[in-house]
Design a protein around this motif. Structure first.
Motif, short mmCIF file in Angstrom:
data_model
loop_
_atom_site.label_atom_id
_atom_site.label_comp_id
_atom_site.label_asym_id
_atom_site.label_seq_id
_atom_site.Cartn_x
_atom_site.Cartn_y
_atom_site.Cartn_z
N VAL A 182 43.00 42.00 69.29
CA VAL A 182 42.10 40.73 69.34
C VAL A 182 42.18 40.19 70.74
O VAL A 182 41.23 39.62 71.50
N LEU A 183 43.58 39.99 71.13
CA LEU A 183 43.72 39.59 72.45
C LEU A 183 43.13 40.14 73.65
O LEU A 183 42.28 39.45 74.40
N SER A 184 43.06 41.40 73.56
CA SER A 184 42.50 42.26 74.55
C SER A 184 40.99 41.83 74.51
O SER A 184 40.39 41.98 75.41
N ALA A 185 40.51 42.00 73.30
CA ALA A 185 38.90 41.74 73.25
C ALA A 185 38.53 40.34 73.81
O ALA A 185 37.33 40.16 74.32
N LEU A 186 39.48 39.48 73.69
CA LEU A 186 39.19 38.05 74.20
C LEU A 186 39.61 37.95 75.71
O LEU A 186 39.49 36.92 76.14
N GLY A 187 40.00 39.25 76.33
CA GLY A 187 40.15 38.97 77.79
C GLY A 187 41.53 39.24 78.13
O GLY A 187 41.63 38.99 79.39
N LEU A 358 44.43 30.73 64.45
CA LEU A 358 44.32 29.86 63.41
C LEU A 358 43.44 30.10 62.17
O LEU A 358 44.09 30.17 61.26
N CYS A 359 42.06 30.43 62.58
CA CYS A 359 41.29 30.80 61.71
C CYS A 359 41.56 32.18 60.60
O CYS A 359 41.33 32.37 59.86
N ALA A 360 42.13 33.38 61.65
CA ALA A 360 42.63 34.44 60.90
C ALA A 360 43.72 33.99 59.78
O ALA A 360 43.57 34.39 58.78
N VAL A 361 44.67 33.09 60.20
CA VAL A 361 45.81 32.86 59.22
C VAL A 361 44.96 31.83 57.84
O VAL A 361 45.35 32.43 56.95
N VAL A 362 44.10 31.05 58.20
CA VAL A 362 43.49 30.43 57.12
C VAL A 362 42.76 31.37 56.38
O VAL A 362 42.76 31.27 55.10
N VAL A 476 47.65 38.81 57.65
CA VAL A 476 47.11 38.29 58.94
C VAL A 476 46.73 39.56 59.64
O VAL A 476 45.46 39.53 60.33
N ALA A 477 47.57 40.64 59.87
CA ALA A 477 46.97 41.55 60.55
C ALA A 477 45.59 42.27 60.03
O ALA A 477 44.73 42.51 60.98
N ASP A 478 45.58 42.19 58.75
CA ASP A 478 44.25 42.87 58.23
C ASP A 478 43.04 42.01 58.48
O ASP A 478 42.14 42.65 58.90
N ILE A 479 43.17 40.58 58.81
CA ILE A 479 41.79 39.77 59.14
C ILE A 479 41.81 39.99 60.52
O ILE A 479 40.67 40.05 61.11
N LEU A 480 43.11 39.89 61.43
CA LEU A 480 42.63 40.52 62.74
C LEU A 480 42.32 41.59 63.22
O LEU A 480 41.08 41.63 63.92
N ALA A 481 42.31 42.64 62.16
CA ALA A 481 41.67 44.07 62.59
C ALA A 481 40.19 43.78 62.31
O ALA A 481 39.32 44.19 62.98
N GLU A 482 39.88 42.80 61.08
CA GLU A 482 38.34 42.57 60.92
C GLU A 482 37.59 41.91 62.06
O GLU A 482 36.77 42.19 62.64
N ILE A 483 38.59 41.07 62.66
CA ILE A 483 37.81 40.20 63.84
C ILE A 483 37.90 41.13 65.09
O ILE A 483 37.03 41.20 65.83
N ALA A 484 38.77 41.93 65.31
CA ALA A 484 38.88 42.80 66.42
C ALA A 484 37.73 43.83 66.41
O ALA A 484 36.89 44.00 67.42
#
Ligand code: ADP
Ligand code: MG
Length: 702
Positions: A182-187, A358-362, A476-484
């Motif tokens: 996610v971080l890398s995708a966000l630059g 934050l939203c990923a955790v929520v 949280v990892a799983d939601i971050l994967a979705e977002i990534a």
């Protein structure tokens, strides 16, 4: 110089084979490889293990150690260790001290007597422990015994996790992988790794040892199974943050010194809400080390308490009617270059990384609320969660005013402003104005955002933090994967991120709750929002094997289905066994201590009635006292027999879940019934005759 007057900076970590010891004692290239293994998450080349083992042995022996042990966390929830001495006999009848690379890296404890939930057939006794080089090796002194402790993971002959550390480490890897994507995708192209951090606040009770020794229930179950309320409880609200009693303060000092030596950064200490209740919190560190350290904290509290003629009660609910103990898990994510991903900054609305995290955790907490609830379901916590005490069994998230406002803006399409805190003027010319936080605190929320971290407050005081933390990391990892996945394929990353945030803010608004979680109004409101409210431990454990949970653990490679099944089985089995022990302890105390005392006292009253009547004096009062006690004795006896019958049923019930359900449906209600009458008897019988120390004595005498 005495131990006590040594500088704390000198004492701190003095029993730890930490970075500075390694730098001093290892050849430069070996030291570099170890650092790389720890920081870069690579495994260590086996040839180096011998060199490291040798340096560890020399250091340990200089510090008086005679033995080493692999220290691991089987699914009992406790720690386990088997000591081996360094001695190796030589042909001339003497010994030399040895410690090989293999002994450092791997142990082979007999696994057959640890809970495995059916993972290990009885004929496959072999299990392995593996050195976890990310948690430092240390030396522990118990009496005259000085041992080198090697934090380790524990698995079966076939490689299945038999412990709490393995899934925790796997979940940290998962979170690392997905957060970096996610971080890398966000630059962000500079952060290489993300680590989950944890600062667990440990609550506990201290009571005088002399009382403990006279209570079989405390000795065998860790909580009082009988006991009428003390005339004074916690209603004066005078204990929380109150002056610390001298005897307790000395105890705390000794606990701190012991922990500092072990490299545990014990930081804050204070009186808690209930009388005789206290808290200790360390400075946060990586979730793995923090979990190991929390085991040391629990152990040290108990050990040092004994030296001070106290007993430290870690149970979630040692006393009915006053607050129980939890272990608030403060959790965040930090990059290897020092960025706290949950740090909002002064203008959170334009901090994209923060908003995404934050939203990923929520989303994770809402989507897997039942799993989070399940991660804190145990026998003791049943008395806290949903049983008229904080926090409730309903999972919700507190964001506070500023972030809720931003969350609502996101739902509408994008956040453009952040409410600011301002200044607080106290109206006293000599006091400076105080900068005001943009958000107040909320003490009642089970999952609260507290400035730059989340605080998961449902965790029970006896629990290993590994369970709840590997669940949180995984979801949280799983939601971050979705977002990534979304961000990586987006042409315009910023607008894709905006859309993701908008969707999350809309879909998960229901989990946000900033009000008082203790009220019936919230229970009703939560039901309307369709938030689960699972009060019973058995019911909660029953949800763990839901398909979505099996899938998320599998996707993130934290636990396979068989591993998860085994864990659930062990949790159910443990619940049943603990309730059964409580029930049998109650029977024993009631039949062997309470009923005999009651009978003696009744006899004394009956004799008095007869004597008065013979003397021609009215015995109305004595007769009514006797009648009251006889009535209660009769009811207690019936309840006792019912409890006995349900315990027999338990013995004749087959599987773990059948036994656990029987506990929920029959044994626990029968225990409550018996307690009700016994506690009434306590209130009606001469104090000197009552065989157990009372709540008032235990909670207020020091
Ligand atoms: P409070 O009373 O506000 O809950 P405490 O000082 O009792 O505060 O506990 C807060 C805990 O949170 C401490 O253990 C602290 O180290 C920990 N903490 C602070 N920042 C972080 C973070 N970024 N990640 C994890 N834990 C943190
Ligand atoms: Mg707290």
């Amino acid at each position: 110089m005495s131990e006590d007057s040594k500088m704390i900076t000198e004492i701190f970590g003095s029993k730890v084979f930490n970075d500075s010891v390694m730098r001093q004692r290892l050849p430069k290239d070996v030291y570099k490889s170890v650092k790389k293994a720890i920081d870069g998450r690579q495994s260590l080349a086996p040839v180096l293990a011998g060199v490291i083992a040798n340096a560890m042995k020399d250091w340990a022996i200089e510090n008086g150690a005679t033995h080493f042990c692999h220290w691991f966390q089987p699914m009992t929830g406790l720690t386990a260790e088997k000591h081996d001495s360094f001695i190796s006999p030589t042909s001339d009848g003497k010994v030399i001290m040895e410690f090989s690379g293999k002994e450092l890296c791997q142990g082979e404890p007999d696994a057959s007597s640890f809970p495995s939930g059916g993972l290990r057939a009885t004929f496959e006794a072999r299990g392995y422990t593996a050195w976890d080089c990310t948690s430092p090796v240390f030396i522990k002194e118990d009496g005259k015994n000085i041992v080198l402790y090697i934090p380790s993971a524990f698995c079966s002959y076939t490689g299945l996790a038999l412990d709490k550390k393995t899934p925790l480490l796997r979940s940290m890897d998962a979170l690392d992988r997905q957060a970096v994507r996610v971080l890398s995708a966000l630059g962000n192209k500079t952060s290489q790794h993300v680590t989950a951090t944890l600062g667990p606040e440990q609550e506990y009770f201290l009571i005088d040892r002399s009382f403990y020794e006279r209570r079989l229930d405390l000795i065998l179950t860790g909580r009082t199974l009988f006991g009428a309320a003390s005339p004074r409880g916690q209603e004066m609200e005078d204990h929380y943050f109150g002056t610390i009693h001298e005897r307790v303060a000395s105890f705390m000092h000794e606990v701190n010194v012991e922990l500092w030596k072990l490299g545990v950064s014990a930081k804050t200490q204070h009186n808690e809400v209930a009388p005789s209740q206290y808290e200790l919190a360390p400075v946060f560190t990586t979730v793995n080390v923090a979990t190991d350290h929390n085991h040391l904290v629990m152990e040290t509290l108990q050990k040092v308490a004994n030296r001070h003629n106290f007993v430290c009660l870690l149970h979630e609910k040692p006393f009915a009617g006053i607050n129980g103990s939890g272990k608030h898990n403060n959790w965040s994510m930090v990059t290897d270059d020092g960025i706290n991903l949950l740090e909002p900054g002064s203008t959170p609305h334009d901090n994209m990384v923060f908003l995404v995290m934050l939203c990923a955790v929520v989303r994770a907490v809402d989507k897997y609320a039942k799993l989070l609830r399940g991660s804190v379901a145990n026998t003791g916590n049943e008395h806290r969660l949903g049983a008229n005490e904080a926090p409730p069994a309903i999972v919700s998230v507190f964001l506070g005013e500023q972030l809720t406002d931003i969350f609502n803006q996101l739902a509408k399409g994008g956040a453009t402003s952040s409410k600011q805190g301002g200044e607080l003027k106290l109206g006293v010319s000599t006091l400076p104005p105080l900068p005001k936080d943009c958000t107040d605190r909320n003490r009642t929320s089970p999952f609260a955002f507290t400035g730059n971290k989340f605080e998961f407050r449902m965790v029970g005081s006896t629990q290993s933090t590994a369970g709840p933390m590997f669940v949180l990391n995984t979801i949280v990892a799983d939601i971050l994967a979705e977002i990534a996945d979304e961000l990586e394929k987006a042409k315009d990353v910023k607008s894709s991120a905006q859309k993701i945030l908008q969707k999350i803010a809309n879909e998960h608004q229901r989990i946000i709750f900033n009000g008082d979680n203790y009220t019936d109004k919230w229970v009703a409101e939560a039901e309307k929002r369709k938030l689960p409210n699972i009060r019973s431990t058995v019911d909660s454990l029953a949800t763990i094997m839901d398909e979505e949970n099996v899938d998320v653990f599998d996707r993130q490679k934290v636990l396979s289905k068989v591993e998860l099944e085994a864990r659930t089985e062990i949790l159910l089995e443990t619940y049943g066994r603990q309730i059964n022990i409580e029930a049998r302890t109650m029977l024993s105390i009631a039949a062997r201590q309470i009923m005999p005392a009651v009978v003696r006292y009744s006899r004394c009253l009956a004799d008095t009635v007869n004597a008065l009547k013979t003397a021609g004096i009215d015995a109305k009062v004595q007769e009514s006292m006797l009648e009251k006690i006889s009535g209660l004795t009769d009811s207690a006896d019936k309840a006792l027999k019912d409890l006995e019958t349900s315990i027999e049923k338990y013995a004749n019930t087959g599987d773990a879940s059948g036994k656990a359900e029987l506990c929920r449906d029959l044994i626990v209600p029968a225990m409550c019934e018996l307690r009700k009458f016994v506690d009434k008897l306590e209130m009606n019988i001469e104090a000197d005759v009552w065989p157990l120390p009372t709540y008032a004595e235990m909670l207020f005498l020091k």
